[in-house]
Scaffold this motif. Structure first.
Motif, mmCIF file in Angstrom:
data_model
loop_
_atom_site.group_PDB
_atom_site.id
_atom_site.type_symbol
_atom_site.label_atom_id
_atom_site.label_comp_id
_atom_site.label_asym_id
_atom_site.label_seq_id
_atom_site.Cartn_x
_atom_site.Cartn_y
_atom_site.Cartn_z
ATOM 1 N N TYR A 71 80.676 39.188 115.672
ATOM 2 C CA TYR A 71 79.820 40.368 115.502
ATOM 3 C C TYR A 71 79.010 40.724 116.752
ATOM 4 C CZ TYR A 71 81.043 40.138 110.601
ATOM 5 O OH TYR A 71 81.749 40.123 109.430
ATOM 6 N N ASP A 72 79.144 39.966 117.815
ATOM 7 C CA ASP A 72 78.492 40.355 119.069
ATOM 8 C C ASP A 72 79.059 41.706 119.497
ATOM 9 O OD1 ASP A 72 77.327 37.864 118.947
ATOM 10 O OD2 ASP A 72 78.263 37.115 120.791
ATOM 11 N N MET A 73 78.201 42.631 119.862
ATOM 12 C CA MET A 73 78.653 43.968 120.266
ATOM 13 C C MET A 73 79.606 43.908 121.449
ATOM 14 S SD MET A 73 77.682 46.510 118.459
ATOM 15 C CE MET A 73 76.616 46.718 117.060
ATOM 16 N N GLU A 74 79.386 42.957 122.325
ATOM 17 C CA GLU A 74 80.223 42.851 123.526
ATOM 18 C C GLU A 74 81.616 42.292 123.216
ATOM 19 O OE1 GLU A 74 77.030 42.021 127.000
ATOM 20 O OE2 GLU A 74 77.088 40.554 125.371
ATOM 21 N N ALA A 75 81.848 41.816 121.992
ATOM 22 C CA ALA A 75 83.136 41.231 121.620
ATOM 23 C C ALA A 75 84.240 42.278 121.518
ATOM 24 C CB ALA A 75 83.018 40.463 120.302
ATOM 25 N N ASP A 76 83.879 43.532 121.273
ATOM 26 C CA ASP A 76 84.862 44.613 121.176
ATOM 27 C C ASP A 76 84.419 45.752 122.087
ATOM 28 O OD1 ASP A 76 86.063 47.159 120.203
ATOM 29 O OD2 ASP A 76 87.063 45.810 118.803
ATOM 30 N N LYS A 77 85.160 45.951 123.151
ATOM 31 C CA LYS A 77 84.757 46.932 124.169
ATOM 32 C C LYS A 77 84.680 48.352 123.612
ATOM 33 C CE LYS A 77 84.409 43.668 127.099
ATOM 34 N NZ LYS A 77 83.147 42.969 127.091
ATOM 35 N N PHE A 110 86.359 36.375 106.522
ATOM 36 C CA PHE A 110 85.828 35.035 106.811
ATOM 37 C C PHE A 110 84.320 34.962 106.581
ATOM 38 C CE2 PHE A 110 84.949 36.900 110.997
ATOM 39 C CZ PHE A 110 83.684 36.400 111.260
ATOM 40 N N ASN A 111 83.650 36.109 106.533
ATOM 41 C CA ASN A 111 82.192 36.132 106.431
ATOM 42 C C ASN A 111 81.752 36.010 104.969
ATOM 43 O OD1 ASN A 111 79.467 36.453 106.744
ATOM 44 N ND2 ASN A 111 79.606 38.310 107.980
ATOM 45 N N GLN A 112 82.011 34.847 104.407
ATOM 46 C CA GLN A 112 81.685 34.604 102.996
ATOM 47 C C GLN A 112 80.177 34.651 102.746
ATOM 48 O OE1 GLN A 112 83.868 34.344 100.287
ATOM 49 N NE2 GLN A 112 85.217 35.152 101.885
ATOM 50 N N ARG A 113 79.395 34.334 103.731
ATOM 51 C CA ARG A 113 77.933 34.397 103.604
ATOM 52 C C ARG A 113 77.504 35.826 103.279
ATOM 53 N NH1 ARG A 113 74.897 32.137 108.801
ATOM 54 N NH2 ARG A 113 75.342 34.191 109.614
ATOM 55 N N ALA A 114 78.033 36.804 104.016
ATOM 56 C CA ALA A 114 77.690 38.207 103.766
ATOM 57 C C ALA A 114 78.295 38.689 102.454
ATOM 58 C CB ALA A 114 78.161 39.087 104.920
ATOM 59 N N ILE A 115 79.535 38.324 102.194
ATOM 60 C CA ILE A 115 80.206 38.767 100.965
ATOM 61 C C ILE A 115 79.425 38.305 99.740
ATOM 62 C CG2 ILE A 115 82.296 38.459 99.569
ATOM 63 C CD1 ILE A 115 83.845 38.411 102.306
ATOM 64 N N LYS A 116 78.896 37.099 99.786
ATOM 65 C CA LYS A 116 78.089 36.575 98.677
ATOM 66 C C LYS A 116 76.864 37.465 98.440
ATOM 67 C CE LYS A 116 75.637 32.395 97.240
ATOM 68 N NZ LYS A 116 75.226 31.046 97.635
ATOM 69 N N HIS A 153 73.217 37.754 120.159
ATOM 70 C CA HIS A 153 74.402 36.909 120.183
ATOM 71 C C HIS A 153 74.355 35.958 118.995
ATOM 72 C CE1 HIS A 153 75.540 38.517 124.036
ATOM 73 N NE2 HIS A 153 74.293 38.349 124.438
ATOM 74 N N TYR A 154 75.439 35.966 118.226
ATOM 75 C CA TYR A 154 75.523 35.174 117.011
ATOM 76 C C TYR A 154 76.224 33.839 117.290
ATOM 77 C CZ TYR A 154 74.219 39.590 114.875
ATOM 78 O OH TYR A 154 73.553 40.752 114.549
ATOM 79 N N ASP A 155 75.945 32.839 116.454
ATOM 80 C CA ASP A 155 76.498 31.503 116.628
ATOM 81 C C ASP A 155 77.900 31.388 116.038
ATOM 82 O OD1 ASP A 155 74.173 30.558 117.842
ATOM 83 O OD2 ASP A 155 73.267 29.977 115.921
ATOM 84 N N ALA A 156 78.671 30.491 116.647
ATOM 85 C CA ALA A 156 79.983 30.053 116.165
ATOM 86 C C ALA A 156 80.876 31.229 115.799
ATOM 87 C CB ALA A 156 79.798 29.075 115.000
ATOM 88 N N GLU A 157 81.502 31.172 114.606
ATOM 89 C CA GLU A 157 82.449 32.233 114.229
ATOM 90 C C GLU A 157 81.781 33.594 114.091
ATOM 91 O OE1 GLU A 157 81.411 30.456 110.089
ATOM 92 O OE2 GLU A 157 81.622 29.706 112.125
ATOM 93 N N TYR A 158 80.471 33.604 113.905
ATOM 94 C CA TYR A 158 79.766 34.879 113.758
ATOM 95 C C TYR A 158 79.634 35.613 115.089
ATOM 96 C CZ TYR A 158 78.891 33.078 109.142
ATOM 97 O OH TYR A 158 79.069 32.578 107.872
ATOM 98 N N SER A 159 80.016 34.971 116.203
ATOM 99 C CA SER A 159 80.033 35.672 117.497
ATOM 100 C C SER A 159 81.019 36.837 117.454
ATOM 101 C CB SER A 159 80.380 34.706 118.629
ATOM 102 O OG SER A 159 81.706 34.236 118.494
#
Length: 154
Positions: free
Chosen positions: A29-35, A117-123, A21-27
Motif C-alpha cells: 500500500y505504499d504509494m511509491e509501490a505503483d508508479k 491478502f489484507n484479511q485485517r482490513a476485510i475483517k 511506509h507500511y510494514d511487511a506485506e502491507y508495503s
C-alpha cells in the motif's frame, strides 16, 4: 469521534505519498509501490475534489477518495497512517468515512476493493456491514494481485 474531512492539498498528498511506509506485506500500500497510482495521487487535477484527508486534533489520521460510480453508488478508497494500523483504529475510522460519504453524496450503496491478502482490513469491512460481491485480478505494483469487491448498503 472528532474526525475532520478536508479536500487534500498538494502538500498533504506529497506527505502521504513519500513519507507513509507500511510494514511487511502491507508495503503493498505504499504509494511509491505503483508508479501509475503515484502519478495520479500527486496530480491535483486527477485528485480533484474527491480526495480528502482525515484529521483528528490537527494530525492527519488518513485519507479517503470518493468516486461516483452512478447516481446511487460511491466507490471509496482509503488509507490510514501506517503507525495507526493494526491497533483497533480501523472500525472508527471507517465509520467516519461512511458517515461523511452518506452526508455528502447520499448514496444507496458504497463499494470498495481490497487486496485479498489484507484479511485485517476485510475483517473490519465485514464487521461494519460490507458484503463480498466478487473477486478479480488487477495489475498493480508490477504484478497481478487478487482483489475482493465489497458493497455496503446505506
Amino acid at each position: 469521534m472528532g474526525y475532520k474531512f478536508e479536500i487534500m492539498t498538494q502538500e498533504q498528498a506529497e506527505e502521504i505519498a513519500f513519507n507513509w511506509h507500511y510494514d511487511a506485506e502491507y508495503s503493498f500500500y505504499d504509494m511509491e509501490a505503483d508508479k501509475e497510482d503515484l502519478v495520479e495521487f500527486l496530480d491535483p487535477n486527477k485528485r480533484g475534489d474527491s480526495n480528502f484527508v482525515v484529521t483528528k486534533d490537527n494530525d492527519i489520521i488518513g485519507f479517503f477518495s470518493f468516486n461516483q460510480v452512478d447516481i446511487n453508488t460511491i466507490d471509496i478508497g482509503l488509507g490510514m497512517r501506517p503507525n495507526l494500523t493494526g491497533n483497533g483504529n480501523g472500525l472508527e475510522f471507517l465509520k467516519a468515512g461512511i458517515e461523511f460519504a452518506e452526508s455528502k453524496y447520499l448514496p444507496q450503496k458504497i463499494m470498495l476493493s481490497v487486496a485479498t491478502f489484507n484479511q485485517r482490513a476485510i475483517k473490519v469491512y465485514r464487521k461494519i456491514g460490507f458484503e463480498e460481491v466478487d473477486t478479480f485480478m488487477q495489475d498493480t505494483n508490477e504484478d497481478s494481485f487478487e482483489f475482493l469487491k465489497m458493497t455496503y448498503l446505506c
